[in-house]
Motif scaffolding. Structure first.
Motif, mmCIF file in Angstrom:
data_model
loop_
_atom_site.group_PDB
_atom_site.id
_atom_site.type_symbol
_atom_site.label_atom_id
_atom_site.label_comp_id
_atom_site.label_asym_id
_atom_site.label_seq_id
_atom_site.Cartn_x
_atom_site.Cartn_y
_atom_site.Cartn_z
ATOM 1 N N ILE A 129 0.866 -1.180 0.000
ATOM 2 C CA ILE A 129 0.000 0.000 0.000
ATOM 3 C C ILE A 129 0.903 1.231 0.000
ATOM 4 N N PHE A 130 0.591 2.179 -0.872
ATOM 5 C CA PHE A 130 1.352 3.420 -0.966
ATOM 6 C C PHE A 130 0.433 4.586 -0.609
ATOM 7 N N VAL A 131 0.847 5.369 0.359
ATOM 8 C CA VAL A 131 0.072 6.528 0.804
ATOM 9 C C VAL A 131 0.927 7.779 0.605
ATOM 10 N N GLU A 132 0.376 8.733 -0.128
ATOM 11 C CA GLU A 132 1.070 9.999 -0.364
ATOM 12 C C GLU A 132 0.171 11.142 0.095
ATOM 13 N N VAL A 133 0.709 11.979 0.950
ATOM 14 C CA VAL A 133 -0.032 13.146 1.443
ATOM 15 C C VAL A 133 0.808 14.387 1.158
ATOM 16 N N LYS A 134 0.235 15.314 0.382
ATOM 17 C CA LYS A 134 0.923 16.569 0.066
ATOM 18 C C LYS A 134 0.042 17.739 0.496
ATOM 19 N N ASN A 135 0.662 18.724 1.102
ATOM 20 C CA ASN A 135 -0.080 19.917 1.495
ATOM 21 C C ASN A 135 0.770 21.162 1.277
ATOM 22 N N THR A 136 0.095 22.262 1.051
ATOM 23 C CA THR A 136 0.781 23.538 0.874
ATOM 24 C C THR A 136 1.488 23.920 2.167
ATOM 25 N N LEU A 137 2.668 24.493 2.020
ATOM 26 C CA LEU A 137 3.480 24.859 3.163
ATOM 27 C C LEU A 137 3.450 26.373 3.340
ATOM 28 N N PHE A 138 3.045 26.811 4.517
ATOM 29 C CA PHE A 138 2.974 28.239 4.807
ATOM 30 C C PHE A 138 4.037 28.580 5.844
ATOM 31 N N ALA A 139 4.794 29.638 5.568
ATOM 32 C CA ALA A 139 5.910 30.011 6.440
ATOM 33 C C ALA A 139 5.442 30.388 7.833
ATOM 34 N N ASP A 163 6.888 0.940 13.620
ATOM 35 C CA ASP A 163 8.037 0.106 14.013
ATOM 36 C C ASP A 163 7.580 -1.151 14.739
ATOM 37 N N LEU A 164 6.576 -1.004 15.592
ATOM 38 C CA LEU A 164 6.106 -2.131 16.394
ATOM 39 C C LEU A 164 5.209 -3.070 15.597
ATOM 40 N N LEU A 165 4.367 -2.501 14.735
ATOM 41 C CA LEU A 165 3.379 -3.305 14.023
ATOM 42 C C LEU A 165 3.911 -3.885 12.721
ATOM 43 N N TYR A 166 4.805 -3.156 12.067
ATOM 44 C CA TYR A 166 5.317 -3.588 10.763
ATOM 45 C C TYR A 166 6.848 -3.495 10.733
ATOM 46 N N PRO A 167 7.535 -4.225 11.597
ATOM 47 C CA PRO A 167 9.002 -4.148 11.599
ATOM 48 C C PRO A 167 9.589 -4.661 10.291
ATOM 49 N N GLY A 168 10.377 -3.801 9.633
ATOM 50 C CA GLY A 168 10.999 -4.188 8.374
ATOM 51 C C GLY A 168 10.051 -4.277 7.204
ATOM 52 N N LYS A 169 8.800 -3.837 7.390
ATOM 53 C CA LYS A 169 7.804 -3.954 6.323
ATOM 54 C C LYS A 169 7.206 -2.610 5.929
ATOM 55 N N TYR A 170 7.888 -1.530 6.256
ATOM 56 C CA TYR A 170 7.359 -0.229 5.862
ATOM 57 C C TYR A 170 8.500 0.729 5.576
ATOM 58 N N SER A 171 8.172 1.763 4.826
ATOM 59 C CA SER A 171 9.112 2.836 4.538
ATOM 60 C C SER A 171 8.354 4.152 4.664
ATOM 61 N N LEU A 172 8.881 5.073 5.459
ATOM 62 C CA LEU A 172 8.229 6.365 5.687
ATOM 63 C C LEU A 172 9.224 7.478 5.383
ATOM 64 N N VAL A 209 4.517 13.534 2.429
ATOM 65 C CA VAL A 209 4.656 12.301 3.227
ATOM 66 C C VAL A 209 4.462 11.132 2.288
ATOM 67 N N HIS A 210 5.419 10.212 2.308
ATOM 68 C CA HIS A 210 5.322 8.995 1.479
ATOM 69 C C HIS A 210 5.444 7.785 2.395
ATOM 70 N N LEU A 211 4.380 7.001 2.446
ATOM 71 C CA LEU A 211 4.362 5.792 3.269
ATOM 72 C C LEU A 211 4.161 4.588 2.363
ATOM 73 N N GLU A 212 5.082 3.634 2.486
ATOM 74 C CA GLU A 212 4.975 2.364 1.764
ATOM 75 C C GLU A 212 4.841 1.248 2.782
ATOM 76 N N LEU A 213 3.752 0.499 2.676
ATOM 77 C CA LEU A 213 3.416 -0.489 3.706
ATOM 78 C C LEU A 213 3.217 -1.855 3.065
ATOM 79 N N GLU A 214 3.931 -2.853 3.595
ATOM 80 C CA GLU A 214 3.771 -4.225 3.121
ATOM 81 C C GLU A 214 2.803 -4.950 4.039
ATOM 82 N N THR A 215 1.720 -5.476 3.473
ATOM 83 C CA THR A 215 0.644 -6.053 4.284
ATOM 84 C C THR A 215 0.724 -7.566 4.396
ATOM 85 N N ALA A 216 1.645 -8.209 3.715
ATOM 86 C CA ALA A 216 1.731 -9.685 3.771
ATOM 87 C C ALA A 216 3.140 -10.107 4.145
#
Length: 357
Positions: free
Chosen positions: A296-306, A328-337, A350-357
């Motif tokens: 699963i790939f989750v991407e969240v982008k938002n405008t940045l205000f100073a 870290d606790l739920l998906y050790p070695g199975k995610y990238s943030l 924000v880019h989250l890559e989650l391995e579910t299997a």
């Protein structure tokens, strides 16, 4: 794919197998001596086995946890030395009482027809019993050490699980007071303008509350439930936004339901609303969720205000760092943030890559 459970033998079965092996060693190995063993030999072996069993369990359940596990090495060594000496002396005294050595000498002479062979001098200690006792103590200490490590590991896992549950409870509490209070105020104002829209908003709020209070009690939820929760949350948040804010949520098409930990996406979405919304400038929040096989790939982008400072929100409830801890606790070695600020585009990503299997 359902994981197959590994069948484990109960501890008492392993103990029976171990003592059965030792019994065979003590009882059957002497049969290779090719002599007619006297009855005193079997008495001695049974007494020896009983004392070895006592020493084994004393070491496993008393001396190891009370002394060695608490770094009281001298007492642990002292008690084991005393037990070995007591065993050897007891066996020797018992042999003398039942005249075991005389019976064994007769058996050897009869077997070899050697009536003139000199008698073997008597030992003050039974060295075979002493050596066997030392081996049993070594094995029992090793077993106790392994059990102690396993208990510590299980205890740590339970603590980690409690921490996960606590963090999830904090996350629920985070969206309860402030968010629900503002949403109810917005819905109340909406009843004056558009009753039908207010009814729909109330329905979404009730679904969101049901998800938070009941569905997340399970360890996992379906991806479709998590996305539906995010959609309801976003639509309720939009009640207080101006037309200068554009919010887009793109779910995976087609969506293949998989089980994931509950409320993993919310902190990133909340963070985007907190730092990516302005009442006077145009702002965008873009949330994309994709699937590729078991990822699963989750991407969240938002405008940045100073004027809003950093886009990493650590003061809002569970915060981004605690969310990463949950991963870290739920998906050790199975995610990238990955999180980064794009100052040229004035965006926070924000880019989250989650391995579910």
């Amino acid at each position: 794919m359902d994981s197959q459970k590994v069948r484990k033998f109960p501890p008492f079965v392993l103990h029976l197998l171990g003592w059965g092996f030792l019994l065979l060693f003590l009882m059957w190995q002497p049969l290779s001596w090719q002599i007619q063993l006297p009855h005193t030999f079997w008495i001695k072996q049974l007494v020896l086995l009983g004392m070895l069993v006592c020493i084994f369990y004393l070491n496993v359940y008393f001396w190891f946890p009370r002394y060695l596990a608490r770094n009281r090495y001298l007492k642990f060594i002292l008690f084991n030395i005393i037990s070995v000496v007591i065993l050897a002396v007891t066996i020797e005294q018992m042999q003398s009482a039942i005249h075991h050595r005389e019976y064994m000498d007769k058996a050897w002479r009869k077997a070899h027809d050697d009536m003139t062979r000199p008698k073997k001098p008597k030992d003050k200690l039974d060295y075979f019993s002493l050596l066997t006792a030392l081996i049993v103590i070594g094995i029992s200490t090793s077993i106790a050490a392994v059990q102690n490590v396993q208990r510590d590991k299980q205890y740590r896992q339970e603590l980690e699980q409690d921490k996960i549950n606590s963090e999830l409870s904090f996350l629920k509490a985070q969206i309860n007071p402030h968010f629900f209070f503002n949403t109810l105020n917005n819905i109340y104002a909406l009843t004056v303008i558009d009753v039908e829209a207010a009814q729909q908003a109330l329905h979404k709020l009730s679904r969101l509350m049901r998800y938070v209070l009941y569905d997340t009690q399970n360890e996992t939820v379906l991806l479709s439930q998590e996305i539906a929760f995010a959609q309801d949350y976003i639509q309720l948040m939009e009640l207080r936004l101006t037309d200068k804010v554009t919010v887009k949520l793109s779910p995976p098409v087609p969506l293949h339901d998989v089980s994931i930990a509950p409320m993993l996406f919310l902190p990133f979405i909340e963070n985007a609303f907190k730092h990516g919304v302005s009442s006077v400038e145009k702002s965008n929040i873009d949330i994309r969720i994709r699937q590729n096989e078991n990822k699963i790939f989750v991407e969240v982008k938002n405008t940045l205000f100073a004027e809003k400072g950093t886009a990493l929100d650590e003061s809002n409830g569970i915060g981004i760092s605690n969310t990463q801890r949950r991963l870290d606790l739920l998906y050790p070695g199975k995610y990238s943030l990955q999180m980064k600020e794009n100052k040229e585009e004035k965006e926070f990503e924000v880019h989250l890559e989650l391995e579910t299997a």
